[in-house]
Design an enzyme around this catalytic site. Structure first.
Site, PDB file in Angstrom:
ATOM      1  N   PHE A  69       5.622   8.224   9.925  1.00 51.14           N
ATOM      2  CA  PHE A  69       4.692   8.950   9.284  1.00 51.14           C
ATOM      3  C   PHE A  69       5.207  10.190   8.255  1.00 51.14           C
ATOM      4  O   PHE A  69       6.490  10.286   8.148  1.00 51.14           O
ATOM      5  CB  PHE A  69       3.623   9.767  10.280  1.00 51.14           C
ATOM      6  CG  PHE A  69       2.514   8.734  10.710  1.00 51.14           C
ATOM      7  CD1 PHE A  69       2.659   7.582  10.636  1.00 51.14           C
ATOM      8  CD2 PHE A  69       1.419   9.615  11.423  1.00 51.14           C
ATOM      9  CE1 PHE A  69       1.435   6.784  11.074  1.00 51.14           C
ATOM     10  CE2 PHE A  69       0.273   8.525  11.697  1.00 51.14           C
ATOM     11  CZ  PHE A  69       0.217   7.292  11.580  1.00 51.14           C
ATOM     12  N   SER A  70       4.582  10.907   7.774  1.00 46.06           N
ATOM     13  CA  SER A  70       4.910  11.810   6.526  1.00 46.06           C
ATOM     14  C   SER A  70       5.762  12.871   6.988  1.00 46.06           C
ATOM     15  O   SER A  70       5.816  13.373   8.194  1.00 46.06           O
ATOM     16  CB  SER A  70       3.659  12.553   5.980  1.00 46.06           C
ATOM     17  OG  SER A  70       2.891  11.344   5.399  1.00 46.06           O
ATOM     18  N   ASN A 126       0.208   5.775   0.644  1.00 52.12           N
ATOM     19  CA  ASN A 126      -0.422   6.763   0.868  1.00 52.12           C
ATOM     20  C   ASN A 126       0.541   8.107   0.531  1.00 52.12           C
ATOM     21  O   ASN A 126       0.774   8.169  -0.636  1.00 52.12           O
ATOM     22  CB  ASN A 126      -1.268   7.101   2.111  1.00 52.12           C
ATOM     23  CG  ASN A 126      -0.829   6.869   3.495  1.00 52.12           C
ATOM     24  OD1 ASN A 126      -0.347   5.828   3.431  1.00 52.12           O
ATOM     25  ND2 ASN A 126      -0.663   7.946   4.065  1.00 52.12           N
ATOM     26  N   ASP A 127       0.741   9.066   1.433  1.00 50.24           N
ATOM     27  CA  ASP A 127       1.298  10.151   0.960  1.00 50.24           C
ATOM     28  C   ASP A 127       2.694  10.199   0.337  1.00 50.24           C
ATOM     29  O   ASP A 127       3.456   9.412   0.791  1.00 50.24           O
ATOM     30  CB  ASP A 127       1.536  11.071   2.254  1.00 50.24           C
ATOM     31  CG  ASP A 127       0.455  11.067   3.263  1.00 50.24           C
ATOM     32  OD1 ASP A 127      -0.569  10.562   2.856  1.00 50.24           O
ATOM     33  OD2 ASP A 127       0.621  11.623   4.077  1.00 50.24           O
ATOM     34  N   TRP A 157      -3.615   0.046   4.624  1.00 52.41           N
ATOM     35  CA  TRP A 157      -2.964   1.327   5.447  1.00 52.41           C
ATOM     36  C   TRP A 157      -2.294   0.451   6.525  1.00 52.41           C
ATOM     37  O   TRP A 157      -3.106  -0.363   7.362  1.00 52.41           O
ATOM     38  CB  TRP A 157      -3.819   2.481   5.780  1.00 52.41           C
ATOM     39  CG  TRP A 157      -2.915   3.612   6.591  1.00 52.41           C
ATOM     40  CD1 TRP A 157      -2.127   4.649   5.903  1.00 52.41           C
ATOM     41  CD2 TRP A 157      -2.489   3.483   8.005  1.00 52.41           C
ATOM     42  NE1 TRP A 157      -1.478   5.211   6.949  1.00 52.41           N
ATOM     43  CE2 TRP A 157      -1.869   4.690   8.235  1.00 52.41           C
ATOM     44  CE3 TRP A 157      -3.029   2.684   8.957  1.00 52.41           C
ATOM     45  CZ2 TRP A 157      -1.427   5.246   9.557  1.00 52.41           C
ATOM     46  CZ3 TRP A 157      -2.512   3.190  10.174  1.00 52.41           C
ATOM     47  CH2 TRP A 157      -1.846   4.344  10.629  1.00 52.41           C
ATOM     48  N   TRP A 179       0.635  -1.335   0.157  1.00 54.35           N
ATOM     49  CA  TRP A 179      -0.148   0.178  -0.099  1.00 54.35           C
ATOM     50  C   TRP A 179       0.746   1.383  -0.084  1.00 54.35           C
ATOM     51  O   TRP A 179       1.922   1.243   0.554  1.00 54.35           O
ATOM     52  CB  TRP A 179      -0.887   0.065   1.481  1.00 54.35           C
ATOM     53  CG  TRP A 179      -1.462   1.305   1.720  1.00 54.35           C
ATOM     54  CD1 TRP A 179      -0.756   2.220   2.550  1.00 54.35           C
ATOM     55  CD2 TRP A 179      -2.655   1.773   1.430  1.00 54.35           C
ATOM     56  NE1 TRP A 179      -1.592   3.218   2.707  1.00 54.35           N
ATOM     57  CE2 TRP A 179      -2.595   2.867   2.194  1.00 54.35           C
ATOM     58  CE3 TRP A 179      -3.724   1.264   0.879  1.00 54.35           C
ATOM     59  CZ2 TRP A 179      -3.760   4.023   2.189  1.00 54.35           C
ATOM     60  CZ3 TRP A 179      -4.848   2.221   0.827  1.00 54.35           C
ATOM     61  CH2 TRP A 179      -4.850   3.511   1.468  1.00 54.35           C
ATOM     62  N   ARG A 197       2.185  16.359  13.199  1.00 51.64           N
ATOM     63  CA  ARG A 197       2.720  15.524  12.050  1.00 51.64           C
ATOM     64  C   ARG A 197       3.046  16.433  11.080  1.00 51.64           C
ATOM     65  O   ARG A 197       2.634  17.464  10.718  1.00 51.64           O
ATOM     66  CB  ARG A 197       2.017  14.358  12.031  1.00 51.64           C
ATOM     67  CG  ARG A 197       0.340  14.579  11.462  1.00 51.64           C
ATOM     68  CD  ARG A 197      -0.355  13.476  11.218  1.00 51.64           C
ATOM     69  NE  ARG A 197      -1.856  13.651  11.004  1.00 51.64           N
ATOM     70  CZ  ARG A 197      -2.913  13.805  11.697  1.00 51.64           C
ATOM     71  NH1 ARG A 197      -2.516  13.719  13.046  1.00 51.64           N
ATOM     72  NH2 ARG A 197      -3.845  13.884  11.193  1.00 51.64           N
ATOM     73  N   ASP A 198       3.704  15.670  10.114  1.00 49.51           N
ATOM     74  CA  ASP A 198       3.952  16.107   8.693  1.00 49.51           C
ATOM     75  C   ASP A 198       4.738  17.349   8.690  1.00 49.51           C
ATOM     76  O   ASP A 198       4.525  18.151   7.856  1.00 49.51           O
ATOM     77  CB  ASP A 198       2.516  16.069   8.103  1.00 49.51           C
ATOM     78  CG  ASP A 198       1.681  14.916   8.510  1.00 49.51           C
ATOM     79  OD1 ASP A 198       2.267  14.050   8.467  1.00 49.51           O
ATOM     80  OD2 ASP A 198       0.526  15.010   8.026  1.00 49.51           O
ATOM     81  N   GLN A 218       4.567   7.144   1.912  1.00 50.50           N
ATOM     82  CA  GLN A 218       3.968   6.346   3.059  1.00 50.50           C
ATOM     83  C   GLN A 218       3.927   4.716   2.504  1.00 50.50           C
ATOM     84  O   GLN A 218       2.969   4.567   1.559  1.00 50.50           O
ATOM     85  CB  GLN A 218       2.761   6.863   3.548  1.00 50.50           C
ATOM     86  CG  GLN A 218       3.059   8.143   4.223  1.00 50.50           C
ATOM     87  CD  GLN A 218       3.617   7.692   5.618  1.00 50.50           C
ATOM     88  OE1 GLN A 218       2.895   7.637   6.625  1.00 50.50           O
ATOM     89  NE2 GLN A 218       4.841   8.178   5.745  1.00 50.50           N
ATOM     90  N   GLU A 231      -4.081  18.377   7.522  1.00 48.61           N
ATOM     91  CA  GLU A 231      -2.624  17.719   7.532  1.00 48.61           C
ATOM     92  C   GLU A 231      -1.955  17.993   6.161  1.00 48.61           C
ATOM     93  O   GLU A 231      -2.032  18.650   5.568  1.00 48.61           O
ATOM     94  CB  GLU A 231      -2.488  16.312   8.271  1.00 48.61           C
ATOM     95  CG  GLU A 231      -3.601  15.804   6.964  1.00 48.61           C
ATOM     96  CD  GLU A 231      -4.236  14.279   7.729  1.00 48.61           C
ATOM     97  OE1 GLU A 231      -3.931  13.896   8.601  1.00 48.61           O
ATOM     98  OE2 GLU A 231      -4.948  13.825   6.810  1.00 48.61           O
TER      99      GLU A 231
HETATM  100  C1  FRU Z   1      -2.118  11.697   5.692  1.00 49.37           C
HETATM  101  C2  FRU Z   1      -1.702  11.158   6.745  1.00 49.37           C
HETATM  102  C3  FRU Z   1      -0.635  12.033   7.338  1.00 49.37           C
HETATM  103  C4  FRU Z   1       0.341  10.973   8.228  1.00 49.37           C
HETATM  104  C5  FRU Z   1       0.109   9.723   7.301  1.00 49.37           C
HETATM  105  C6  FRU Z   1       0.250   8.473   7.982  1.00 49.37           C
HETATM  106  O1  FRU Z   1      -2.720  11.112   4.449  1.00 49.37           O
HETATM  107  O2  FRU Z   1      -2.879  11.057   7.782  1.00 49.37           O
HETATM  108  O3  FRU Z   1      -1.101  13.005   8.199  1.00 49.37           O
HETATM  109  O4  FRU Z   1       1.377  11.524   8.610  1.00 49.37           O
HETATM  110  O5  FRU Z   1      -0.999   9.922   6.441  1.00 49.37           O
HETATM  111  O6  FRU Z   1       0.134   7.411   7.109  1.00 49.37           O
END
Ligand code: FRU
Length: 747
Positions: A350-351, A293-294, A318, A291, A413-414, A310, A469
């Site tokens: 995380f991101s 994501n970001d 996820w 998987w 975060r991020d 991610q 975020e």
């Molecule tokens: C956005 C998010 C970020 C976080 C990450 C975790 O999609 O929720 O805020 O760091 O994904 O996978």
């Protein structure tokens, strides 16, 4: 419940591999009837009878027998209550059952009572977000209770996430049930690069720990297949080649083949079909397995664009957040290099972002080489900001002094970091959820290690999109004029604010404007340190393209060039596909300028393809609709409304001097449509029918003058011969369609 009888002798018609039944088993309850029969329920969590699988708002529930089960998600996780059986005599050696749901030994329990005392208790497996609703077999040895009168009680006193229990099929048996064994291990002398772990999507998540020299190296929650695998997840163990590593699983059924099925290999399993899978986006980045994501850590370093992301290497959904890593020299052809940040004691990764520390302010540089520094969130408890560095763009070391920023709230975060040349400082924007509100915190640092807060910007604005975020922050020239520059603060849903910035304080002039206008777009980030006088700002977003049945899931959008364009309402962000994508053109039909009347024959009839690019510049004049069909997906311009309609989804697309410009990209997993000089960007996850390769165009309500019309069949960025052109240049297109009489000029 009607069929519920205590101590009923049953012959089981339904048997599964993991639940074997002897003919002399005694059924306590199978929860197949419309109500609980003689059992007594109190509270709300149990409702008036057994559930038939998942309840509204619940993930898929599986692993129960027959049609019904006890599912205390009635009324959601917060509902509580208890369910008690009538008394029965213990006449067999074991009480066996199926159990799943939340883990809480006190508050979520299946209990065996004798004389009102709890003599045995069991709970579900899940105590953190993610997980699975599946029920698994478990049992109690009750030899010491033989002949006693007992009863069963199911208790749900838990609220919040995983505040429920699933129970089914309680029976007495003399056959030792195949329950779960705890801490099952397999030691493997490492002879190859990967261990291939068998995965079955939706199977119960097991905690799988890789141990080396007696120490835990990494721990993941993995849906291990006990039988046939849906796919194989490679775990890179090359660092321990020649050593013996141990995989420990927290719990496995006694007959599980999950550990014995693990194989070693230097390549991926099913490598032959890599990037040729039916639902693999052919010019959109997606991970080889698992998987995404970001996008994370986007940066240009040593001649390569770096895209971290991610990544769950061990699941189709996820979880287990790692930073995957891929590089490209041209933004189009990506090479995935394996995971670079693995979960550690501070939590999942995380991101975050990346910068080149040209002046070696961090001191991580070596032999005059500037370090590449990653800034990321370790999302444990506490959730903190950390850094890692590299001087070759391949090997990364986590900073020994982590974290560099302590927890502000659990929802911080991020981090996105940039160098601010005028004040010669690093600037970090960080998402911080404070009292249920969205805020972006600004920090300064001289060295990427020490950070001080300079400003807090509210992300919420009534009636407007909010800044959530994954913030990004960068400067752009207005209309390409380097003397007129503005700062853009942008967040996960692509909403943004435009303003000024002095190195410490951002002053928004226009705030919370809508960015992209489509669907399935999230958490975009722009590349740091792209060289060149033209100051390119290139963004990629997470493209939420679910790919059921594949060994991977989700992808990234095409790279987007961001600019600021003056409009009557002020400067606005525009999104256009990067010019590098033109290198993918394999065959082109350039119809140039033409006039198209309603009822005219489809001018794009000769163009067929799976991967397509269509460009048009047109004056709608008296027409009401301009209707493209891209492999069966309608892309319509509604002239009166000045709206673009992509697969029934509407987005504002203003005409400029009575003219519309349109660019459509079509891949196996989605369309991305650009209009109105980039003011309208509509990403749209959609899977065109594999057999439909057609393109069509018609106009309604009046004739339309096309100043330009062209269509291109594209080649795969993965499997076609790679033309690694230097960033920015474009290889010539090879004509594949029949020659046409239209003008060969391009806009
Ligand atoms: C956005 C998010 C970020 C976080 C990450 C975790 O999609 O929720 O805020 O760091 O994904 O996978």
């Amino acid at each position: 419940m009607k069929k519920l009888k205590t101590l009923l002798i049953v012959a089981f018609a339904v048997a599964t591999a993991s639940v074997a039944h002897a003919a002399d088993d005694l059924l306590i309850a199978d929860f197949e009837g419309p109500d609980y029969g003689a059992w007594k329920a109190t509270g709300e969590a149990f409702g008036s009878g057994p559930a038939r699988g998942a309840l509204a708002g619940q993930m898929q529930v599986e692993g129960f027998l027959g049609k019904g089960l006890v599912n205390t998600f009635r009324g959601g996780d917060d509902a509580t209550g208890a369910l008690s059986s009538t008394p029965f005599k213990i006449e067999r050696r074991f009480v066996a059952f199926l159990i799943g749901g939340g883990h809480n030994e006190q508050k979520l329990a299946l209990q065996l009572l004798v004389d009102g005392r709890v003599v045995r208790s069991a709970t579900g497996p899940n105590d953190r977000s993610g997980g699975s609703e599946a029920l698994a077999p478990d049992s109690w040895d009750v030899v010491d209770l033989a002949g006693q009168t007992a009863s069963i009680r199911i208790v749900d006193e838990a609220k919040g996430g995983w505040g429920h229990l699933n129970v089914d099929h309680l029976r007495q048996t003399d056959t030792r049930p195949k329950g779960l064994q705890k801490n099952v291990e397999r030691s493997i002398p490492v002879t190859a690069r990967y261990l291939h772990l068998p995965i079955r999507n939706g199977a119960p998540k097991r905690v799988v720990t890789l141990m080396v020299d007696g120490k835990s190296v990494v721990r993941n929650d993995i849906e291990l297949a006990d039988g046939s695998a849906d796919w194989w997840a490679p775990m890179d163990v090359s660092a321990w080649r020649g050593k013996t590593v141990t995989l420990r699983v927290d719990a496995l059924p006694a007959d599980s083949v999950a550990l014995s099925a693990i194989e070693q290999g230097d390549g991926f399993k099913d490598e032959g079909s890599m990037y040729r899978e039916p639902l693999r986006g052919q010019f959109h980045f997606s991970p080889k397995r698992g998987w995404n994501n970001d996008p994370n850590g986007m940066v240009f370093y040593n001649g390569e664009y770096h895209l971290f992301f991610q990544h769950n290497p061990y699941g189709w959904d996820w979880g287990n957040m790692h930073w995957g890593h891929a590089v490209s020299r041209d933004l189009i052809h990506w090479e995935e290099l394996g995971d670079k940040l693995l979960p550690d004691d501070m939590g999942p990764m995380f991101s975050g972002s990346a910068v080149v520390d040209w002046k070696n302010t961090s001191g991580f540089g070596k032999d005059g080489k500037p370090p590449l520094v990653l800034i990321y969130t370790a999302a444990g408890n506490p959730t903190v900001q950390c850094i890692a560095y590299s001087t070759d763009g391949r090997k990364f070391t986590k900073f020994a002094g982590n974290p560099v920023l302590k927890e502000i709230t659990g929802g911080n975060r991020d981090p996105k970091v940039m160098w601010h040349e005028a004040s010669r400082k690093w600037v970090m924007v960080l998402y911080v959820e404070r009292q249920k509100k969205h805020t972006i915190h600004f920090f300064n640092s001289p060295n990427l290690r020490d950070w001080s807060l300079t400003q807090i910007v509210e992300g919420d604005a009534p009636g407007k999109p909010y800044l959530f975020e994954c913030p990004d922050f960068f400067e752009l020239p207005v209309d390409g004029d380097p003397t007129r520059r503005k700062w853009v603060l942008l967040a996960a849903n692509s909403a943004y604010a435009v303003g000024t910035f002095d190195g410490a304080r951002f002053v928004p002039e226009q705030s919370n404007l809508a960015g992209q206008r489509g669907k399935g777009f999230y958490a975009p980030q722009t590349f740091s340190d792209i060289p060149g006088a033209d100051g390119r700002r290139i963004q990629m977003g997470w493209f939420q393209t679910a790919t059921k049945g594949m060994t991977f899931n989700q992808s990234m959008t095409v790279p987007l060039e961001l600019r600021l364009l003056t409009t009557a309402d002020g400067p606005r962000l525009t999104f256009t596909p990067v010019r590098e994508l033109e290198a993918l053109r394999a065959g082109s039909q350039r119809l140039g300028s033409l006039s198209l009347a309603p009822g005219a024959k489809n001018p794009l009839a000769k163009v067929q393809g799976e991967l397509l690019e269509v460009r048009a510049v047109l004056k709608p004049g008296p027409a009401t609709h301009i209707v493209f069909s891209i492999r069966g997906v309608p892309v319509v311009y509604d002239v009166k409304q000045q709206e673009l309609v992509v697969a029934q989804h509407r987005a504002p697309a203003p005409l400029h001097d009575g003219t519309l410009d349109l660019i459509i990209y079509c891949d196996r997993t989605g369309l991305e449509v650009f209009a109105s000089r980039g003011l309208c960007y509509v990403p749209m996850p959609v899977q065109p029918k594999p057999e439909d390769r057609s393109l069509s165009l018609e106009v309604q309500g009046g004739a339309v003058v096309f100043k330009n019309l062209e269509a291109h069949e594209l080649q795969s960025a993965w499997t076609a011969r790679k033309v690694m052109t230097p960033a920015g240049s474009v290889s010539p297109a090879r004509p594949a369609f029949p020659a046409n009489t239209a003008s060969p000029t391009r806009p």
